[in-house]
Design a protein around this motif. Structure first.
Motif, PDB file in Angstrom:
ATOM      1  N   PRO A 173      18.791  -3.906  -2.907  1.00  0.00           N
ATOM      2  CA  PRO A 173      17.647  -3.793  -3.803  1.00  0.00           C
ATOM      3  C   PRO A 173      18.107  -3.304  -5.168  1.00  0.00           C
ATOM      4  CG  PRO A 173      17.255  -2.675  -1.704  1.00  0.00           C
ATOM      5  CD  PRO A 173      18.698  -3.059  -1.743  1.00  0.00           C
ATOM      6  N   SER A 174      17.397  -3.741  -6.195  1.00  0.00           N
ATOM      7  CA  SER A 174      17.755  -3.276  -7.520  1.00  0.00           C
ATOM      8  C   SER A 174      17.555  -1.775  -7.601  1.00  0.00           C
ATOM      9  CB  SER A 174      16.874  -3.973  -8.569  1.00  0.00           C
ATOM     10  OG  SER A 174      15.501  -3.709  -8.322  1.00  0.00           O
ATOM     11  N   THR A 175      18.419  -1.111  -8.353  1.00  0.00           N
ATOM     12  CA  THR A 175      18.330   0.338  -8.494  1.00  0.00           C
ATOM     13  C   THR A 175      17.313   0.664  -9.568  1.00  0.00           C
ATOM     14  OG1 THR A 175      20.629   0.596  -7.856  1.00  0.00           O
ATOM     15  CG2 THR A 175      19.603   2.435  -9.034  1.00  0.00           C
ATOM     16  N   PRO A 176      16.198   1.319  -9.202  1.00  0.00           N
ATOM     17  CA  PRO A 176      15.192   1.655 -10.203  1.00  0.00           C
ATOM     18  C   PRO A 176      15.766   2.614 -11.227  1.00  0.00           C
ATOM     19  CG  PRO A 176      14.358   1.943  -7.960  1.00  0.00           C
ATOM     20  CD  PRO A 176      15.840   1.773  -7.878  1.00  0.00           C
ATOM     21  N   SER A 177      15.251   2.592 -12.423  1.00  0.00           N
ATOM     22  CA  SER A 177      15.761   3.463 -13.482  1.00  0.00           C
ATOM     23  C   SER A 177      14.618   4.168 -14.187  1.00  0.00           C
ATOM     24  CB  SER A 177      16.549   2.644 -14.507  1.00  0.00           C
ATOM     25  OG  SER A 177      16.961   3.470 -15.572  1.00  0.00           O
ATOM     26  N   ARG A 184       0.824  -1.189   0.000  1.00  0.00           N
ATOM     27  CA  ARG A 184       0.000   0.000   0.000  1.00  0.00           C
ATOM     28  C   ARG A 184       0.866   1.250   0.000  1.00  0.00           C
ATOM     29  NH1 ARG A 184      -4.120   0.738   4.820  1.00  0.00           N
ATOM     30  NH2 ARG A 184      -2.153   1.067   5.926  1.00  0.00           N
ATOM     31  N   SER A 185       1.907   1.261   0.849  1.00  0.00           N
ATOM     32  CA  SER A 185       2.790   2.423   0.872  1.00  0.00           C
ATOM     33  C   SER A 185       3.559   2.547  -0.424  1.00  0.00           C
ATOM     34  CB  SER A 185       3.763   2.325   2.051  1.00  0.00           C
ATOM     35  OG  SER A 185       4.711   1.310   1.826  1.00  0.00           O
ATOM     36  N   ALA A 186       3.835   1.410  -1.054  1.00  0.00           N
ATOM     37  CA  ALA A 186       4.637   1.420  -2.275  1.00  0.00           C
ATOM     38  C   ALA A 186       3.863   1.911  -3.486  1.00  0.00           C
ATOM     39  CB  ALA A 186       5.185   0.026  -2.547  1.00  0.00           C
ATOM     40  N   PHE A 225      13.420   2.120  -1.054  1.00  0.00           N
ATOM     41  CA  PHE A 225      14.072   2.611   0.155  1.00  0.00           C
ATOM     42  C   PHE A 225      13.140   2.504   1.361  1.00  0.00           C
ATOM     43  CE2 PHE A 225      15.798   6.044   2.933  1.00  0.00           C
ATOM     44  CZ  PHE A 225      17.054   5.495   3.121  1.00  0.00           C
ATOM     45  N   ALA A 226      11.856   2.832   1.180  1.00  0.00           N
ATOM     46  CA  ALA A 226      10.893   2.676   2.271  1.00  0.00           C
ATOM     47  C   ALA A 226      10.827   1.227   2.728  1.00  0.00           C
ATOM     48  CB  ALA A 226       9.511   3.169   1.825  1.00  0.00           C
ATOM     49  N   ASN A 227      10.837   0.297   1.776  1.00  0.00           N
ATOM     50  CA  ASN A 227      10.862  -1.127   2.093  1.00  0.00           C
ATOM     51  C   ASN A 227      12.077  -1.480   2.942  1.00  0.00           C
ATOM     52  OD1 ASN A 227       9.108  -3.242   1.619  1.00  0.00           O
ATOM     53  ND2 ASN A 227       9.676  -3.479  -0.530  1.00  0.00           N
ATOM     54  N   GLN A 260      14.175  -1.556  10.453  1.00  0.00           N
ATOM     55  CA  GLN A 260      13.601  -1.274  11.763  1.00  0.00           C
ATOM     56  C   GLN A 260      13.255  -2.561  12.507  1.00  0.00           C
ATOM     57  OE1 GLN A 260       9.525   0.065  11.981  1.00  0.00           O
ATOM     58  NE2 GLN A 260       9.980   1.462  13.696  1.00  0.00           N
ATOM     59  N   ALA A 261      12.595  -3.478  11.821  1.00  0.00           N
ATOM     60  CA  ALA A 261      12.226  -4.745  12.467  1.00  0.00           C
ATOM     61  C   ALA A 261      13.463  -5.492  12.950  1.00  0.00           C
ATOM     62  CB  ALA A 261      11.429  -5.607  11.482  1.00  0.00           C
ATOM     63  N   GLU A 262      14.548  -5.472  12.147  1.00  0.00           N
ATOM     64  CA  GLU A 262      15.797  -6.125  12.532  1.00  0.00           C
ATOM     65  C   GLU A 262      16.394  -5.477  13.784  1.00  0.00           C
ATOM     66  OE1 GLU A 262      20.341  -5.794  10.945  1.00  0.00           O
ATOM     67  OE2 GLU A 262      18.795  -6.095   9.407  1.00  0.00           O
ATOM     68  N   ILE A 263      16.383  -4.148  13.828  1.00  0.00           N
ATOM     69  CA  ILE A 263      16.962  -3.430  14.959  1.00  0.00           C
ATOM     70  C   ILE A 263      16.179  -3.695  16.236  1.00  0.00           C
ATOM     71  CG2 ILE A 263      17.304  -1.103  15.908  1.00  0.00           C
ATOM     72  CD1 ILE A 263      18.074  -0.227  13.056  1.00  0.00           C
ATOM     73  N   LEU A 264      14.864  -3.643  16.165  1.00  0.00           N
ATOM     74  CA  LEU A 264      14.051  -3.879  17.356  1.00  0.00           C
ATOM     75  C   LEU A 264      14.325  -5.255  17.955  1.00  0.00           C
ATOM     76  CD1 LEU A 264      10.587  -2.408  16.235  1.00  0.00           C
ATOM     77  CD2 LEU A 264      12.437  -1.265  17.458  1.00  0.00           C
ATOM     78  N   GLN A 265      14.370  -6.269  17.101  1.00  0.00           N
ATOM     79  CA  GLN A 265      14.609  -7.629  17.573  1.00  0.00           C
ATOM     80  C   GLN A 265      15.998  -7.765  18.177  1.00  0.00           C
ATOM     81  OE1 GLN A 265      14.594 -10.634  14.481  1.00  0.00           O
ATOM     82  NE2 GLN A 265      14.097 -12.266  15.926  1.00  0.00           N
ATOM     83  N   THR A 266      17.004  -7.166  17.527  1.00  0.00           N
ATOM     84  CA  THR A 266      18.381  -7.291  18.013  1.00  0.00           C
ATOM     85  C   THR A 266      18.579  -6.581  19.344  1.00  0.00           C
ATOM     86  OG1 THR A 266      19.194  -7.434  15.734  1.00  0.00           O
ATOM     87  CG2 THR A 266      20.791  -6.854  17.447  1.00  0.00           C
ATOM     88  N   ILE A 267      18.047  -5.384  19.483  1.00  0.00           N
ATOM     89  CA  ILE A 267      18.231  -4.625  20.722  1.00  0.00           C
ATOM     90  C   ILE A 267      17.501  -5.285  21.882  1.00  0.00           C
ATOM     91  CG2 ILE A 267      17.763  -2.420  21.866  1.00  0.00           C
ATOM     92  CD1 ILE A 267      20.144  -2.392  19.956  1.00  0.00           C
TER      93      ILE A 267
END
Length: 433
Positions: A177-181, A23-25, A35-37, A43-50
């Motif tokens: 991620p692939s670089t959009p063109s 939806r955001s995409a 980049f939003a993805n 964020q999810a990775e950081i929360l779990q690790t901390i």
């Protein structure tokens, strides 16, 4: 009035499914969506690790929000009363809107390019700050962000506050991620810029920690500089007060005071990376408290208005190639965050400390909040009527002390810290080891 929708279903959607992401995409360019993805997954990775690293059982409170009018959404988080992290936040904001007349005018004046009220913009940011319980563990702050304007050149400083207002406020990707063109598109691509960085704010200096922290970000800078990434010049208008003199203190003539800290076990090569040196200087300049004549911490890197081609602009394939490099760099910085801070935490959190050291930590936190409220662009823009004030102030330390006219004892570790803050050090010079 803007209505914010909160609920556990949105928490699960944002973190665990592709529904909210798709939806955001649907808004913004392919680059913006990728980049939003990245930010949501990071964020999810950081929360779990901390949460795991803290080890106390404390978890991040998760406060999702959504703006029905334009589809903006985000997730503000806050962990409190942990063993490692006394208070911490790691929050994402994905914002869509239109430039106001005042903002468009300000952007046009700064860049000399025609922006108009009503132009659509998209902004995505991930911001974090961790205030440790132990005074021997440094506070860590970091962020990355992307801002783009549809059909026009962009402006970072004027819009950064709107992004940060809805926030709770780096090794390369192995499979980026692939670089959009837009090269094959007849439509004019949106213009955009990246910003971000990472910095360390200790109450007590351990020189080897400062060296290792800065070495981590120099490695990222070196890697991406070899790929052709370049920063635009820093406009003199962005240097606050005596910031230029503060940043020049980090030049090759600056050396640290003698240290009672443990000596470093490894010696990185001399600080010769032009990109790292530039971003380190920008960091010292930005985090200056001019009334105090000191920087907030031992720095790190700071970048803004990054398009990757070194001009702050461009067009067509040149702009697209530059933005691709800038995106890879911003993601590389974010991938380095925890690897640069957690090894320091593991060494220092187990050391005993005194009530007097804790007291000093609380006084230094006063300087931290002083900077945020008086000088930080994002906080100042975010603290407005009707804004998400709690999400902005979540970056504030949990406890603070102000003591009138306190002067640390000469020759003490506290006094050494003040001298370094008044004369920023190039931690990667060989004579600084």
């Amino acid at each position: 009035m803007t209505r914010y929708v909160r609920g556990i279903h949105l928490v699960l959607a944002i973190i665990g499914s592709g529904k909210a992401l798709s939806r955001s995409a649907t808004q913004g360019s392919p680059r913006f969506r990728s980049f939003a993805n990245f930010l949501l997954n990071k964020q999810a990775e950081i929360l779990q690790t901390i949460e795991k690293e803290d080890g106390s059982g404390a978890t991040f409170a998760r406060d999702p929000w959504q703006r029905d009018a334009d589809g903006s959404f985000g997730l503000t988080t806050c962990l409190e009363d942990g063993d490692l992290v006394e208070k911490g936040a790691a929050s994402v904001s994905i914002v869509y809107g239109k430039l106001t007349e005042d903002r468009a005018r300000a952007m046009s004046g700064r860049r000399g390019e025609p922006y108009q009220a009503g132009q659509k913009y998209s902004a995505a940011a991930l911001s974090l700050v961790f205030h440790p319980r132990s005074p021997l563990v440094p506070t860590f702050r970091a962020d990355v962000r992307y801002f783009e304007v549809e059909g026009g050149r962009d402006e970072g400083a004027e819009e950064e506050g709107e992004v940060t207002a809805v926030l709770a406020s780096n090794a390369p990707l192995t499979t980026p991620p692939s670089t959009p063109s837009f090269a094959s598109s007849s439509a004019s691509p949106p213009s955009g810029w990246f910003g971000g960085g990472a910095d360390l704010t200790p109450a007590y200096l351990f020189d080897e920690d400062c060296v290792e922290f800065h070495a981590a970000y120099r490695a990222v800078c070196d890697q991406h500089q070899t790929r052709g990434l370049r920063m635009p010049p820093t406009p003199s208008s962005q240097l606050k007060g005596s910031a230029s003199s503060a940043s020049s203190s980090s030049s090759s003539t600056s050396t640290p005071l003698p240290s009672s800290s443990p000596s470093t076990t490894s010696t990185p090569p001399p600080s010769s990376s032009p990109l790292y040196a530039d971003l380190k200087r920008r960091c010292d300049a930005y985090f200056l408290l001019p009334a105090r004549g000191e920087v907030r911490g031992v720095g790190g890197i700071f970048f803004d208005d990054l398009t990757g081609d070194g001009s702050g602009g461009g067009g067509g394939e040149e702009l697209e190639e530059g933005l691709g490099k800038a995106q890879e760099f911003a993601q590389g910085v974010a991938d380095t965050w925890l690897d640069s801070w957690l090894p320091i935490c593991r060494k220092r959190r187990v050391l005993p400390y005194t009530p007097e050291q804790r007291d000093w930590q609380l006084m230094r936190r006063g300087r931290y909040l002083e900077f945020n409220l008086l000088y930080d662009r994002g906080v100042r823009f975010g603290l407005v009527p009707g804004g998400r004030t709690e999400a902005v102030m979540v970056s504030a330390p949990p406890l603070i002390r102000w003591k009138y006219n306190f002067e640390p004892a000469p020759g003490s570790e506290e006094a050494r810290l003040i001298q370094v803050l008044k004369n920023p050090v190039d931690w990667l010079r060989e004579d600084a080891q």
